[in-house]
Design an enzyme around this catalytic site. Structure first.
Site, PDB file in Angstrom:
ATOM      1  N   LYS A  62     -91.250 -44.459  30.957  1.00 42.21           N
ATOM      2  CA  LYS A  62     -91.460 -43.024  30.708  1.00 42.21           C
ATOM      3  C   LYS A  62     -90.219 -42.185  31.054  1.00 42.21           C
ATOM      4  O   LYS A  62     -89.954 -41.180  30.418  1.00 42.21           O
ATOM      5  CB  LYS A  62     -92.676 -42.526  31.489  1.00 42.21           C
ATOM      6  CG  LYS A  62     -93.978 -43.141  30.979  1.00 42.21           C
ATOM      7  CD  LYS A  62     -95.189 -42.575  31.690  1.00 42.21           C
ATOM      8  CE  LYS A  62     -96.430 -43.347  31.263  1.00 42.21           C
ATOM      9  NZ  LYS A  62     -97.678 -42.816  31.830  1.00 42.21           N
TER      10      LYS A  62
ATOM     11  N   ARG B  30     -99.213 -42.450  50.570  1.00 46.21           N
ATOM     12  CA  ARG B  30     -98.647 -43.308  51.618  1.00 46.21           C
ATOM     13  C   ARG B  30     -97.222 -42.889  51.940  1.00 46.21           C
ATOM     14  O   ARG B  30     -96.862 -42.725  53.114  1.00 46.21           O
ATOM     15  CB  ARG B  30     -98.677 -44.769  51.109  1.00 46.21           C
ATOM     16  CG  ARG B  30     -98.063 -45.768  52.037  1.00 46.21           C
ATOM     17  CD  ARG B  30     -98.141 -47.166  51.458  1.00 46.21           C
ATOM     18  NE  ARG B  30     -97.383 -47.299  50.198  1.00 46.21           N
ATOM     19  CZ  ARG B  30     -97.261 -48.426  49.521  1.00 46.21           C
ATOM     20  NH1 ARG B  30     -97.862 -49.533  49.946  1.00 46.21           N
ATOM     21  NH2 ARG B  30     -96.549 -48.472  48.401  1.00 46.21           N
TER      22      ARG B  30
HETATM   23  P1  NAP Z   1     -96.710 -45.672  40.251  1.00 49.83           P
HETATM   24  O1  NAP Z   1     -95.747 -44.631  39.833  1.00 49.83           O
HETATM   25  O2  NAP Z   1     -96.256 -47.062  40.517  1.00 49.83           O
HETATM   26  O3  NAP Z   1     -97.457 -45.107  41.586  1.00 49.83           O
HETATM   27  C1  NAP Z   1     -98.321 -45.944  42.335  1.00 49.83           C
HETATM   28  C2  NAP Z   1     -99.047 -45.127  43.389  1.00 49.83           C
HETATM   29  O4  NAP Z   1     -99.919 -46.013  44.110  1.00 49.83           O
HETATM   30  C3  NAP Z   1     -98.135 -44.479  44.438  1.00 49.83           C
HETATM   31  O5  NAP Z   1     -98.723 -43.290  44.887  1.00 49.83           O
HETATM   32  C4  NAP Z   1     -98.135 -45.544  45.541  1.00 49.83           C
HETATM   33  O6  NAP Z   1     -97.873 -45.017  46.818  1.00 49.83           O
HETATM   34  C5  NAP Z   1     -99.584 -45.993  45.503  1.00 49.83           C
HETATM   35  N1  NAP Z   1     -99.755 -47.339  46.063  1.00 49.83           N
HETATM   36  C6  NAP Z   1     -99.449 -48.521  45.461  1.00 49.83           C
HETATM   37  N2  NAP Z   1     -99.745 -49.539  46.300  1.00 49.83           N
HETATM   38  C7  NAP Z   1    -100.236 -48.998  47.439  1.00 49.83           C
HETATM   39  C8  NAP Z   1    -100.724 -49.532  48.669  1.00 49.83           C
HETATM   40  N3  NAP Z   1    -100.759 -50.865  48.892  1.00 49.83           N
HETATM   41  N4  NAP Z   1    -101.154 -48.688  49.630  1.00 49.83           N
HETATM   42  C9  NAP Z   1    -101.138 -47.337  49.403  1.00 49.83           C
HETATM   43  N5  NAP Z   1    -100.685 -46.757  48.270  1.00 49.83           N
HETATM   44  C10 NAP Z   1    -100.243 -47.581  47.297  1.00 49.83           C
HETATM   45  O7  NAP Z   1     -97.894 -45.833  39.178  1.00 49.83           O
HETATM   46  P2  NAP Z   1     -98.480 -44.689  38.206  1.00 49.83           P
HETATM   47  O8  NAP Z   1     -97.840 -44.772  36.886  1.00 49.83           O
HETATM   48  O9  NAP Z   1     -98.454 -43.413  38.968  1.00 49.83           O
HETATM   49  O10 NAP Z   1     -99.993 -45.206  38.020  1.00 49.83           O
HETATM   50  C11 NAP Z   1    -100.937 -45.104  39.083  1.00 49.83           C
HETATM   51  C12 NAP Z   1    -102.309 -45.570  38.597  1.00 49.83           C
HETATM   52  O11 NAP Z   1    -102.802 -44.690  37.577  1.00 49.83           O
HETATM   53  C13 NAP Z   1    -102.282 -46.966  37.983  1.00 49.83           C
HETATM   54  O12 NAP Z   1    -103.402 -47.663  38.440  1.00 49.83           O
HETATM   55  C14 NAP Z   1    -102.391 -46.710  36.486  1.00 49.83           C
HETATM   56  O13 NAP Z   1    -103.065 -47.786  35.844  1.00 49.83           O
HETATM   57  C15 NAP Z   1    -103.245 -45.439  36.452  1.00 49.83           C
HETATM   58  N6  NAP Z   1    -103.014 -44.633  35.223  1.00 49.83           N
HETATM   59  C16 NAP Z   1    -104.059 -44.476  34.364  1.00 49.83           C
HETATM   60  C17 NAP Z   1    -103.881 -43.716  33.207  1.00 49.83           C
HETATM   61  C18 NAP Z   1    -105.039 -43.534  32.255  1.00 49.83           C
HETATM   62  O14 NAP Z   1    -104.806 -43.194  31.095  1.00 49.83           O
HETATM   63  N7  NAP Z   1    -106.261 -43.721  32.697  1.00 49.83           N
HETATM   64  C19 NAP Z   1    -102.643 -43.126  32.921  1.00 49.83           C
HETATM   65  C20 NAP Z   1    -101.583 -43.300  33.841  1.00 49.83           C
HETATM   66  C21 NAP Z   1    -101.794 -44.074  34.987  1.00 49.83           C
HETATM   67  P3  NAP Z   1     -96.350 -44.888  47.363  1.00 49.83           P
HETATM   68  O15 NAP Z   1     -95.837 -43.592  46.792  1.00 49.83           O
HETATM   69  O16 NAP Z   1     -96.510 -44.855  48.823  1.00 49.83           O
HETATM   70  O17 NAP Z   1     -95.608 -46.086  46.865  1.00 49.83           O
END
Ligand code: NAP
Length: 298
Positions: free
Chosen positions: A77, A163
């Site tokens: 992205k 976190r």
């Molecule tokens: P990302 O940028 O990798 O962010 C991941 C998030 O999860 C961060 O806030 C991270 O915290 C946290 N996290 C990961 N592992 C963790 C752990 N063990 N303990 C605590 N916090 C943890 O991913 P993203 O693109 O934002 O996506 C996040 C989620 O949204 C995914 O599951 C994705 O599938 C979903 N999503 C869904 C849609 C939809 O259309 N439904 C669209 C977009 C995303 P830190 O900042 O501390 O690393």
């Protein structure tokens, strides 16, 4: 180049797809192909497994290849944001692009995730954003974009629980810049912190990746929730995540992220075709594809 494109529109041939790495889990091909078929358009919407180091080059070649539109998922992205010719207002704010539309040889970048979430909340949950107090778990790409978009759309208060503190602070700064009337608070991803604000909040959204794997612990435990609060998990597979289970035990109304996926995809489709998206058809295709995959796993 543009004559290819003209030819494509004449024949109603649309070449589209999604760039991701990995990408084989993506439900977008099933949903988008169903919409194109329903509209009588000849189309190939394909999943492209694009390595991070190849993404910028391929994005720049989209017009030459006669592509109509592309979705971008993790981790592309930001590279898309940096390599298009024009950006929508939302894409500029989020510094991320999940939809590219090719018009007359130029690349137009948009970000449909925020509006997809808003429409999911409106149409599935029956919730409008204006004057709501919202807790967002997570401040990665999706959490940050949701926090800013919901603030811009009139949320009264946004509480970010993450976190890593620095990522939450980045989201706070952007909200103060783009939605100065929205109150904003941030803190750790803990049950106590969320519980403190849940009493005075309408909605909790999980935007962490915790729950993607069936064995994941919940993003926060049951005590963080209150009876009757809406809990929306952006994750849609599994359909009932560990955090949804915890929220349910506390009496919350729980929803998964399928409606967000549906509406962000419907908006992308409308940008490419200029037609109204057949949302019901897209939803049916999504549910069918999810069911097929679940059956295969079992
Ligand atoms: P990302 O940028 O990798 O962010 C991941 C998030 O999860 C961060 O806030 C991270 O915290 C946290 N996290 C990961 N592992 C963790 C752990 N063990 N303990 C605590 N916090 C943890 O991913 P993203 O693109 O934002 O996506 C996040 C989620 O949204 C995914 O599951 C994705 O599938 C979903 N999503 C869904 C849609 C939809 O259309 N439904 C669209 C977009 C995303 P830190 O900042 O501390 O690393």
């Amino acid at each position: 180049m543009s004559s290819n494109k003209k030819q494509a529109s004449k024949n109603n041939l649309y070449i589209a797809g999604v760039f991701g790495y990995p990408v084989k889990h993506s439900l977008s091909p099933a949903m988008q192909n169903a919409a194109f078929r329903n509209a009588g358009l000849t189309v190939s919407y394909l999943p492209f497994e694009v390595k991070p180091e190849e993404a910028a080059f391929l994005i720049k070649k989209l017009a030459v290849l006669g592509v109509t539109g592309i979705n971008l998922t993790v981790p592309h992205k930001e590279v898309a944001y940096k390599n298009v010719d024009f950006l929508s207002k939302e894409a500029k704010i989020f510094q991320a692009v999940n939809t590219i539309t090719v018009k007359k040889g130029k690349l137009y970048g948009a970000s449909t995730d925020g509006e997809g979430l808003r429409l999911g909340l409106k149409n599935e949950v029956g919730m409008e954003i204006k004057n709501k107090s919202i807790i967002i778990l997570g401040a990665g790409g999706a959490g940050r974009s949701a926090a800013i978009y919901l603030a811009v759309k009139g949320a009264k208060r946004i509480i970010i629980s993450n976190r890593t503190r620095n990522k939450a602070l980045t989201a706070v700064k952007l909200i103060r810049k783009f939605a100065p009337r929205t109150a904003v608070i941030c803190g750790p991803l803990t049950e106590d912190f969320v519980k403190k604000y849940a009493a005075g909040s309408d909605l909790i959204i999980n935007a962490t990746s915790l729950g993607l794997k069936p064995k994941d612990k919940p993003a926060v435990g049951s005590k963080a929730f209150r009876k009757g609060i809406v809990f929306y998990d952006m994750i849609y597979s599994p359909a009932l995540t560990s955090t949804m289970k915890a929220a349910k035990r506390a009496g919350a109304r729980v929803y998964n992220g399928l409606s967000m996926l549906l509406y962000q995809g419907a908006i992308s489709w409308e940008l490419w075709t200029g037609k109204k998206a057949p949302v019901k058809i897209m939803q049916k295709a999504l549910l069918k594809e999810l069911k097929n995959r679940t059956n295969k796993v079992c």
